[in-house]
Scaffold this motif. Structure first.
Motif, PDB file in Angstrom:
ATOM      1  N   ALA A  18      41.963  39.768  48.690  1.00  5.63           N
ATOM      2  CA  ALA A  18      42.479  38.482  48.207  1.00  5.63           C
ATOM      3  C   ALA A  18      42.167  38.296  46.728  1.00  5.63           C
ATOM      4  O   ALA A  18      42.988  37.762  45.963  1.00  5.63           O
ATOM      5  CB  ALA A  18      41.884  37.335  49.025  1.00  5.63           C
ATOM      6  N   ILE A  19      40.983  38.745  46.309  1.00  3.79           N
ATOM      7  CA  ILE A  19      40.626  38.655  44.889  1.00  3.79           C
ATOM      8  C   ILE A  19      41.500  39.594  44.068  1.00  3.79           C
ATOM      9  O   ILE A  19      42.009  39.223  42.999  1.00  3.79           O
ATOM     10  CB  ILE A  19      39.131  38.988  44.687  1.00  3.79           C
ATOM     11  CG1 ILE A  19      38.257  37.896  45.321  1.00  3.79           C
ATOM     12  CG2 ILE A  19      38.803  39.134  43.196  1.00  3.79           C
ATOM     13  CD1 ILE A  19      36.772  38.209  45.289  1.00  3.79           C
ATOM     14  N   VAL A  20      41.702  40.812  44.577  1.00  5.19           N
ATOM     15  CA  VAL A  20      42.535  41.781  43.870  1.00  5.19           C
ATOM     16  C   VAL A  20      43.962  41.246  43.737  1.00  5.19           C
ATOM     17  O   VAL A  20      44.615  41.412  42.698  1.00  5.19           O
ATOM     18  CB  VAL A  20      42.525  43.143  44.595  1.00  5.19           C
ATOM     19  CG1 VAL A  20      43.393  44.153  43.856  1.00  5.19           C
ATOM     20  CG2 VAL A  20      41.095  43.665  44.726  1.00  5.19           C
ATOM     21  N   ALA A  21      44.441  40.577  44.777  1.00  6.50           N
ATOM     22  CA  ALA A  21      45.798  40.020  44.747  1.00  6.50           C
ATOM     23  C   ALA A  21      45.940  38.959  43.663  1.00  6.50           C
ATOM     24  O   ALA A  21      47.008  38.827  43.053  1.00  6.50           O
ATOM     25  CB  ALA A  21      46.151  39.436  46.111  1.00  6.50           C
ATOM     26  N   ALA A  23      44.583  38.992  40.776  1.00  7.42           N
ATOM     27  CA  ALA A  23      44.838  39.730  39.526  1.00  7.42           C
ATOM     28  C   ALA A  23      46.238  40.315  39.522  1.00  7.42           C
ATOM     29  O   ALA A  23      46.962  40.237  38.519  1.00  7.42           O
ATOM     30  CB  ALA A  23      43.791  40.824  39.346  1.00  7.42           C
ATOM     31  N   GLY A  24      46.644  40.892  40.650  1.00  6.34           N
ATOM     32  CA  GLY A  24      47.952  41.525  40.725  1.00  6.34           C
ATOM     33  C   GLY A  24      49.102  40.563  40.484  1.00  6.34           C
ATOM     34  O   GLY A  24      50.131  40.935  39.896  1.00  6.34           O
ATOM     35  N   GLU A  25      48.932  39.307  40.906  1.00  5.24           N
ATOM     36  CA  GLU A  25      49.987  38.311  40.711  1.00  5.24           C
ATOM     37  C   GLU A  25      50.282  38.058  39.240  1.00  5.24           C
ATOM     38  O   GLU A  25      51.395  37.672  38.873  1.00  5.24           O
ATOM     39  CB  GLU A  25      49.575  36.993  41.383  1.00  5.24           C
ATOM     40  CG  GLU A  25      49.594  37.048  42.910  1.00  5.24           C
ATOM     41  CD  GLU A  25      48.841  35.889  43.538  1.00  5.24           C
ATOM     42  OE1 GLU A  25      48.368  34.996  42.775  1.00  5.24           O
ATOM     43  OE2 GLU A  25      48.707  35.869  44.778  1.00  5.24           O
ATOM     44  N   LEU A  26      49.287  38.284  38.388  1.00  4.47           N
ATOM     45  CA  LEU A  26      49.453  38.011  36.966  1.00  4.47           C
ATOM     46  C   LEU A  26      49.946  39.219  36.167  1.00  4.47           C
ATOM     47  O   LEU A  26      50.290  39.082  34.989  1.00  4.47           O
ATOM     48  CB  LEU A  26      48.125  37.521  36.368  1.00  4.47           C
ATOM     49  CG  LEU A  26      47.698  36.106  36.741  1.00  4.47           C
ATOM     50  CD1 LEU A  26      46.302  35.819  36.224  1.00  4.47           C
ATOM     51  CD2 LEU A  26      48.678  35.080  36.212  1.00  4.47           C
ATOM     52  N   GLY A  55      39.834  32.572  38.864  1.00  4.95           N
ATOM     53  CA  GLY A  55      38.478  33.048  39.077  1.00  4.95           C
ATOM     54  C   GLY A  55      38.206  34.446  38.565  1.00  4.95           C
ATOM     55  O   GLY A  55      37.171  35.037  38.896  1.00  4.95           O
ATOM     56  N   LEU A  56      39.090  34.987  37.717  1.00  2.00           N
ATOM     57  CA  LEU A  56      38.945  36.382  37.314  1.00  2.00           C
ATOM     58  C   LEU A  56      37.884  36.596  36.231  1.00  2.00           C
ATOM     59  O   LEU A  56      37.564  37.739  35.899  1.00  2.00           O
ATOM     60  CB  LEU A  56      40.299  36.931  36.879  1.00  2.00           C
ATOM     61  CG  LEU A  56      41.308  36.952  38.042  1.00  2.00           C
ATOM     62  CD1 LEU A  56      42.716  37.219  37.543  1.00  2.00           C
ATOM     63  CD2 LEU A  56      40.909  37.982  39.092  1.00  2.00           C
ATOM     64  N   PHE A  57      37.332  35.495  35.715  1.00  2.00           N
ATOM     65  CA  PHE A  57      36.160  35.588  34.846  1.00  2.00           C
ATOM     66  C   PHE A  57      34.894  35.175  35.597  1.00  2.00           C
ATOM     67  O   PHE A  57      33.829  35.046  35.000  1.00  2.00           O
ATOM     68  CB  PHE A  57      36.338  34.721  33.598  1.00  2.00           C
ATOM     69  CG  PHE A  57      37.458  35.180  32.708  1.00  2.00           C
ATOM     70  CD1 PHE A  57      37.368  36.367  32.008  1.00  2.00           C
ATOM     71  CD2 PHE A  57      38.618  34.439  32.601  1.00  2.00           C
ATOM     72  CE1 PHE A  57      38.408  36.807  31.211  1.00  2.00           C
ATOM     73  CE2 PHE A  57      39.667  34.857  31.801  1.00  2.00           C
ATOM     74  CZ  PHE A  57      39.565  36.052  31.101  1.00  2.00           C
ATOM     75  N   ARG A  75      35.333  44.369  42.052  1.00  2.00           N
ATOM     76  CA  ARG A  75      35.453  44.194  40.601  1.00  2.00           C
ATOM     77  C   ARG A  75      36.301  45.313  40.000  1.00  2.00           C
ATOM     78  O   ARG A  75      37.156  45.063  39.150  1.00  2.00           O
ATOM     79  CB  ARG A  75      34.062  44.187  39.949  1.00  2.00           C
ATOM     80  CG  ARG A  75      34.103  43.877  38.455  1.00  2.00           C
ATOM     81  CD  ARG A  75      32.809  44.201  37.763  1.00  2.00           C
ATOM     82  NE  ARG A  75      31.708  43.386  38.236  1.00  2.00           N
ATOM     83  CZ  ARG A  75      30.717  42.958  37.445  1.00  2.00           C
ATOM     84  NH1 ARG A  75      30.730  43.260  36.169  1.00  2.00           N
ATOM     85  NH2 ARG A  75      29.737  42.258  37.926  1.00  2.00           N
ATOM     86  N   LYS A  76      36.056  46.541  40.455  1.00  2.00           N
ATOM     87  CA  LYS A  76      36.849  47.676  39.973  1.00  2.00           C
ATOM     88  C   LYS A  76      38.337  47.438  40.205  1.00  2.00           C
ATOM     89  O   LYS A  76      39.163  47.573  39.296  1.00  2.00           O
ATOM     90  CB  LYS A  76      36.428  48.969  40.669  1.00  2.00           C
ATOM     91  CG  LYS A  76      37.366  50.151  40.406  1.00  2.00           C
ATOM     92  CD  LYS A  76      37.132  51.294  41.369  1.00  2.00           C
ATOM     93  CE  LYS A  76      38.154  52.406  41.178  1.00  2.00           C
ATOM     94  NZ  LYS A  76      39.523  52.029  41.573  1.00  2.00           N
ATOM     95  N   ALA A  77      38.687  47.093  41.443  1.00  2.00           N
ATOM     96  CA  ALA A  77      40.092  46.950  41.797  1.00  2.00           C
ATOM     97  C   ALA A  77      40.750  45.802  41.044  1.00  2.00           C
ATOM     98  O   ALA A  77      41.890  45.930  40.572  1.00  2.00           O
ATOM     99  CB  ALA A  77      40.220  46.742  43.308  1.00  2.00           C
TER     100      ALA A  77
END
Length: 404
Positions: A18-21, A23-26, A55-57, A75-77
């Motif tokens: 869900a966190i990776v998603a 980032a991917g949306e942007l 929340g990416l920071f 964090r890597k992904a």
């Protein structure tokens, strides 16, 4: 030697998709604004705010403070996804999450409370490239009489800066190196970031003059690299992660995404292109097929090395055992070094096969290529250092580096 990466404790947490998603949306918007980011020399404010909202920071911020407290694999992904959009954006995210990790892993509870209450939350950057600094011991802390730092990525969006400073006693003798948290309003930004790549990081130099820093806003570097974390967070695996490999590998994460983008750009451009001097379509040429096969193998191998290192860091942090031994930490630095070298080789091959268009200032391949080449000049990512650190320890020689 006992490898503390091996553990019989509970299985490690996986990647939080869900966190990776988030980032991917942007990624599509970030990629479409890469030229704007490059021209502006920093992340546009509205885009930064969207990254902030997602929340990416806050990947290193504790959950009880509204953060995501993501493990290293997540964090890597997530940061690799941001790098897939634009390497400068991913780079700044890596720096700011590193600064937050240092705050919540090493500083006392009342400092965490104070800085977390900063309007907009804690937004730290890191100035580790000390050009010069004159520091004196004062009652209750230190005075930075005059200091200058280079390469302060993310400084235009930060509200606190983590400065590398010499720590001295009352007679001026050097006792340690340290990191001092200084509010951004006490810092002069030189606006001198004029480079060929990573332009969007806004990595300007800074000046500090006659600023008092209380002792509780300073942590010695020896504590950072010895694994001394605050008791209040010692039970959270993220804040037990080995510091040097974590802070180093985090800066590599966005390069993996940018390298994948370079492949995408190259493949998108293949149809209709002819090999110069030959009557042969590039997409049908065996030379192209050989190049793409080798390039993708190098980048996949780099990703696997980094993925395994992230897994090792998470396993060790979750084991509640001893701090990761020096040789294991150095092994991760060695693997980071090899991953960087593989990425360099791959993107140089891509640029060569892409052709002269890669020299264009506005060409997307040229921008990604230059961003990656500049990123790999960072002191933490220079391959020879990582190879030497591991080789030296394996040969039984004493560690001479402050880090690791």
């Amino acid at each position: 030697m006992t490898n503390n990466c091996d553990t019989k404790s509970n299985p490690p947490e996986g990647i939080d998709e869900a966190i990776v998603a988030r980032a991917g949306e942007l990624v599509p918007e970030i990629r479409s604004r890469s030229e704007e980011i490059h021209t502006l020399g920093r992340i546009p404010r509205d885009l930064f705010d969207r990254l902030l909202e997602k929340g990416l920071f806050d990947l290193s911020t504790p959950r009880n403070r509204g953060g995501l407290q993501a493990n290293v694999k997540t964090r890597k992904a997530a940061i690799a996804e941001l790098g897939r959009g634009d390497l400068s954006v991913g780079w700044v995210a890596a720096v700011m999450n590193n600064a937050a990790w240092v705050l919540y892993a090493l500083f006392p509870q009342h400092i965490q409370d104070r800085l977390s209450a900063t309007p907009g939350g804690f937004r730290g950057c890191v100035a580790a490239s000390l050009v010069k600094a004159k520091v004196r011991k004062a009652s209750g802390g230190y005075v930075i009489e005059e200091g200058r730092w280079a390469f302060n990525s993310g400084v235009y969006h930060a509200n606190w800066d983590l400065l590398a400073i010499p720590l001295v006693n009352e007679t001026g003798d050097l006792t340690d190196l340290g990191f001092a948290l200084v509010p951004i309003e006490d810092i002069t930004i030189l606006d001198d970031w004029d480079v060929t790549g990573l332009r969007g990081t806004g990595s300007s130099g800074i000046l500090v003059k006659d600023v008092f820093v209380s002792g509780d806003l300073v942590t010695p570097a020896s504590a950072l690299f010895a694994g001394e974390t605050q008791a209040s967070l010692a039970t959270a695996p993220l804040y037990r992660t080995a510091a040097d490999p974590l802070l180093t590998i985090s800066q590599l994460f966005p390069l993996l995404g940018a390298a994948q983008t370079a492949i995408d750009i190259s493949l998108d451009r293949l149809p209709g292109r002819v090999i110069y001097g030959l009557n042969e379509m590039k997409i049908e040429s065996a030379v192209t097929h050989l190049q793409i096969g080798e390039i993708t193998a190098k980048i996949d191998a780099a990703d696997l090395l980094v993925r395994n290192s992230a897994e090792a860091l998470d396993l060790n942090a979750e084991s509640i055992g001893d701090y990761m031994p020096p040789l294991d930490r150095a092994r991760i630095r060695r693997d980071i070094a090899l991953a960087v070298r593989l990425i360099i080789e791959a993107v140089d091959m891509l640029a060569t096969s892409y052709g002269g268009s890669a020299a264009g200032v506005g060409d997307p391949m040229g921008r990604v290529w230059r961003d990656l080449r500049v990123a790999t000049l960072h002191g933490l990512l220079v391959p020879t250092t990582g190879f030497e650190l591991y080789g030296r320890l394996l040969c039984g020689q004493p560690l001479k580096a402050a880090m690791v």
